[in-house]
Structures are given as structure tokens and as C-alpha cells.
Design an enzyme around this catalytic site. Sequence first.
Site, PDB file in Angstrom:
ATOM      1  N   LYS A 143       6.890   9.060  -0.589  1.00 33.53           N
ATOM      2  CA  LYS A 143       7.020   7.733   0.027  1.00 33.53           C
ATOM      3  C   LYS A 143       7.222   6.667  -1.046  1.00 33.53           C
ATOM      4  O   LYS A 143       6.445   6.558  -1.990  1.00 33.53           O
ATOM      5  CB  LYS A 143       5.777   7.400   0.856  1.00 33.53           C
ATOM      6  CG  LYS A 143       5.649   8.215   2.128  1.00 33.53           C
ATOM      7  CD  LYS A 143       4.421   7.823   2.933  1.00 33.53           C
ATOM      8  CE  LYS A 143       4.648   6.559   3.725  1.00 33.53           C
ATOM      9  NZ  LYS A 143       3.506   6.281   4.642  1.00 33.53           N
ATOM     10  N   ILE A 144       8.265   5.882  -0.849  1.00 29.06           N
ATOM     11  CA  ILE A 144       8.597   4.783  -1.753  1.00 29.06           C
ATOM     12  C   ILE A 144       8.802   3.533  -0.910  1.00 29.06           C
ATOM     13  O   ILE A 144       9.566   3.560   0.063  1.00 29.06           O
ATOM     14  CB  ILE A 144       9.872   5.086  -2.558  1.00 29.06           C
ATOM     15  CG1 ILE A 144       9.675   6.349  -3.415  1.00 29.06           C
ATOM     16  CG2 ILE A 144      10.265   3.898  -3.435  1.00 29.06           C
ATOM     17  CD1 ILE A 144      10.923   6.800  -4.146  1.00 29.06           C
TER      18      ILE A 144
END
Length: 372
Positions: A143-144
Amino acid sequence: MTQSTVPAPITDLTGAGVSIWLDDLSRERLRSGNLAALVAERGVVGVTTNPTIFAKALSSGDAYDAQLTELAGSDVDAAVETITTDDVRAAADLLRPVYDATDGVDGRVSIEVDPRLAYDADKTVVVAERLWRTVDRPNVFIKIPATVPGLDAISRTLAQGISVNVTLIFSIERYRSVMEAFAIGLEQARADGIDLGPIGSVASFFVSRVDSSVDAALEKIGTPEALDLRGQAAVANARLAFEAYEQFVGTDQWRSLAASGAHPQRPLWASTGVKNPEYSDTLYVSELVTDGVVNTMPEPTLQAFADHGVVTGDTVRGTAGAARRTIETIESLGVSLVAVTDHLETDGVRKFEDSWTELLDTASAGLKAQGA
């Protein structure tokens, strides 16, 4: 998953093309069999995590005590990474059959890069690579956050063949930039000879927080017209996001990538637990039903939908015109959705930073207690 153990609202939802993911993970869920039961009996085909979820998990019960004892004396950042990646790896193994059965579309488990790096693309890429190697499972998502620096990190991470869950998307404009970053990453991967087939991605578009902020502004205005618009902004905003997605997958750029074996970056409805008790507890599920999306739910929302959720058909496609009019009416009253979503992004990063600090503090205390 058998028909006899899955409630009708769940089979109706999945039958309409919505992938149900659980927005929670803990060692206790894993060891008790709770996650396995939700997969078997509630149609769960993916899991999302974030710093807040792990902070809560680590501070509850004794599930992590044995590992904290083993890690006593370790650097706290390294200990937290070990603990969280172990949980994500175990969940990925549990969901591997789903991943295999769906050709990698579902069966995914997400883990977030340290949110303190949200505005540092270079460090985000380094940590994303490390998390990918450490979990070492093909069905993990890194997740970014969709900050401006995050867009570059997203492209560079995908370009290495690493699957990405883009998080903290609030505005349509930023969502369009996310889809472009996704395409740039896949184009680079293709140029480098990387197989696009195994690369997965979702774009996590946040829902309930939009209503919380817009409703507060409408209540300050206080007119009957303003008050009547409460509870409408979030669904309208999400429906316009889906329109943007449909536009993107209709481009020559996407068709070229699809012809090379790429899977779409599916829209994922996040923050779908209702925060206003006056609203239906299934509002952000029933009003965002369409084929090819993910809805990641906290367990109370999942159980509520299993109990009394209703699927009335596709509630997204063909709604963009009405959604646009809703947003225009809200803005005509003096509520700037751009200002709202800009604030929500900044606030979202800050909240995850706070949760990360809490996670580190809890782990530090645990390491000291178990090592005493």
C-alpha cells in the site's frame, strides 16, 4: 465456500460482481480461525490492513506476547516489520487458494509502507521493495498513499513487477493521476520485459470520510436545502470516480496494456463503515454495487450486510449525471469539494502517522515487558 453457509445478501453482492474484502487483520483472527470462517461463510476474498488496524491488534490481548519475547532486544522498527509481515504472510497463505482460483484477481492481502514516508518517493520505493521481498508471497499488495510524491513511487514500484494498493484517494482529479501512474508503471515494466500478468493493483477510493466532512459543512450552513443534502456527497463522489475509471479503461493506452496481459486496476471502495448512526449501516455497500469493484469492509459492516443487506442491481453504472448534479448543488451552497478532499488527504496521512507512532510505542512497551 458453500451456498448453504453463505447468507443470501452476500451471494447477491458477489453475484453482482463485487469482491468482498475484510478491512482488518490480527494475529488473533488468524489463530482463532475467525478469518478462515469469514472466507468460508461471509464471502471474504481479500484483506486490507493499515497502521491503525495493526496498532489496535498489537494493543489487544496476548496474541503477540510470544513473538515479542522472541524479539526482545530488537530495534522496534524492525520488530514491528517482522510482526506485521508475519501476519500478512499468514493471511496471504490462507487466501492463496482464492488467488489461484481467480487468476490473481482476488486472494490479495495488503500491507502499508511506513506512513511517515508518504511525501518521500525514494524511501517509499525502497521500503516497498523490502516489504515485497520480506512477505515473499505473490498475492501481497504493497500500500502506497496517493500523495503527489506517492504517484512517482507507485509508478516505480509497479515497474519492478510489484503489486500495489494505492490508498488514501479522495478526489476525482487525484484518482485520474493514480490511474495514469498505474499505466506509466506498467508501460515501464513491459519495456523492461516483465510479465504484466501477475502484477495486480487496486485504487482505494475513500468513501465515508467524505460524508463526515461535507455533512459538517452543510450543518454549519443549516438551511433546509443544505441539511437535505447530508449523506449524499460520498456516494456521488465515488460514482464519479467509477465514471473516471470507465473512461480510463476505454483509452488506447489501456487497451494496449490489456493486450499485453495487464489486469485492470480495480476501484476499491474503502472507509465503508458508516460513521453517522442515522444512516443505514449498509449505505456504502448497497449504493456502490457494480461489476468489477472491491468493497473492503470492517467486520461490523460485513456482518450487517450479511444480516440485512439488499442488492437492488447495479447502483453505480449510469449514475454519473445525477452524481455530478449532487456535487454541483453542494458546491453551489459554498462547500468546496476540492478543499474537503485536499484536507482529507493531509488528515488521512497524519492519522496513519499517529497510528504508526502508537504501534511503535505499543511494540516498544511490549518488547520491554517481555524482555524483563
